[in-house]
Design an enzyme around this catalytic site. Structure first.
Site, PDB file in Angstrom:
ATOM      1  N   SER A 170       0.782  -1.356   0.066  1.00 25.08           N
ATOM      2  CA  SER A 170      -0.062   0.148   0.109  1.00 25.08           C
ATOM      3  C   SER A 170       0.840   1.267  -0.032  1.00 25.08           C
ATOM      4  CB  SER A 170      -0.943  -0.115   1.101  1.00 25.08           C
ATOM      5  OG  SER A 170      -1.933   0.860   1.113  1.00 25.08           O
ATOM      6  N   ASP A 182      -9.989  -4.859  -3.970  1.00 28.86           N
ATOM      7  CA  ASP A 182      -9.664  -3.924  -3.207  1.00 28.86           C
ATOM      8  C   ASP A 182     -10.567  -2.594  -3.047  1.00 28.86           C
ATOM      9  OD1 ASP A 182      -7.802  -1.848  -1.944  1.00 28.86           O
ATOM     10  OD2 ASP A 182      -5.779  -2.606  -2.510  1.00 28.86           O
ATOM     11  N   HIS A 218      -8.112  -5.222   0.206  1.00 30.33           N
ATOM     12  CA  HIS A 218      -6.907  -4.356   0.519  1.00 30.33           C
ATOM     13  C   HIS A 218      -6.020  -5.219   1.582  1.00 30.33           C
ATOM     14  CE1 HIS A 218      -4.346  -0.985   0.144  1.00 30.33           C
ATOM     15  NE2 HIS A 218      -4.102  -0.723   1.658  1.00 30.33           N
TER      16      HIS A 218
END
Length: 239
Positions: free
Chosen positions: A122, A176, A217
């Site tokens: 991320s 995500d 995610h």
């Protein structure tokens, strides 16, 4: 004016065998290096990865606008999770300088740059792309899990000549909700526009782009298995 680097505290997971390669893995927003320690410990048990040391840095604590200005571990400020607002370029460049210090520490210890992988998840993936693609050291490769290419205009001016040959592992969940797949697709189009193409079958140089159906995610075992194989190819064990 060059950004002033903040010395980072890191968790180190030593190699199981003789150390001949290093993965520097950068955590995401709100996490610490400890969050990826289980993955590092799992990977080091692989016969093909026992030579790899893992360096898991901890980000500084700072307010994050998108999270009501709460102070938390963060590599840079995020104005909104739509990623359409002005980006915190100054914060990113400061973190880039700090991550470069970690790379330099491995080099000072005698490890050549082609035995170092820089990667992250991320926010950490965004920092790894920014740092690795603009580094004057030709690293072994970059890992981007659930990330995106930040400050594209600035990065384009900073790209190292060898970035076009850089092996890049990109993993992204199709579900995500935070770093949506469209952001990954836009990032990949940017990479192609600056000469970084998809890796050809059987070759390492270029982008290995992997979408994982239904994954949010986060990561899953298939992504980690694919990453294991890729790392072992990029920094294989040396006698």
């Amino acid at each position: 004016m060059a950004s002033v680097a903040t010395a980072l505290h890191s968790l180190t997971v030593p190699a199981a065998n003789k150390h001949t390669a290093t993965v520097i893995f950068v955590h995401g927003l709100g996490d610490t290096g400890h969050g990826w320690e289980p993955v590092a410990n799992m990977f080091k048990k692989e016969p093909t990865l026992g030579h790899v040391k893992w360096v898991l840095p901890h980000s500084p604590q700072s307010p994050v606008t998108a999270n009501m200005c709460m102070v938390m571990p963060s590599w840079f400020d995020i104005k909104s999770f739509g990623f359409k607002d002005v980006e915190d370029e100054a914060g990113m460049l400061k973190s880039k300088a700090s991550l470069t210090q970690l790379i330099d520490a491995e080099l000072a210890a005698g490890l050549p740059p082609n035995r170092i992988i820089l990667g992250g998840f991320s926010q950490g993936a965004a920092m790894s792309l920014l740092t690795g693609l603009s580094s004057d050291k030709q690293l072994a490769g970059i890992v981007c899990l659930s990330g995106w290419v930040p400050i594209k205009d600035t990065l384009q001016k900073m790209l190292a000549p060898h970035s076009k040959q850089m092996p890049i592992f990109w993993g992204h969940g199709s579900g995500d909700p935070l770093v949506k797949p469209i952001f990954a697709e836009e990032s990949v189009e940017f990479l192609k526009s600056v000469g970084i193409s998809n890796a050809k079958p059987g070759e390492l140089n270029g982008l290995s782009y992997n979408i994982y159906p239904g994954v949010g995610h986060s990561t899953n075992m298939q992504e980690l298995e694919d990453l294991k194989v890729w790392i072992a190819r990029v920094i294989p064990e040396q006698p």
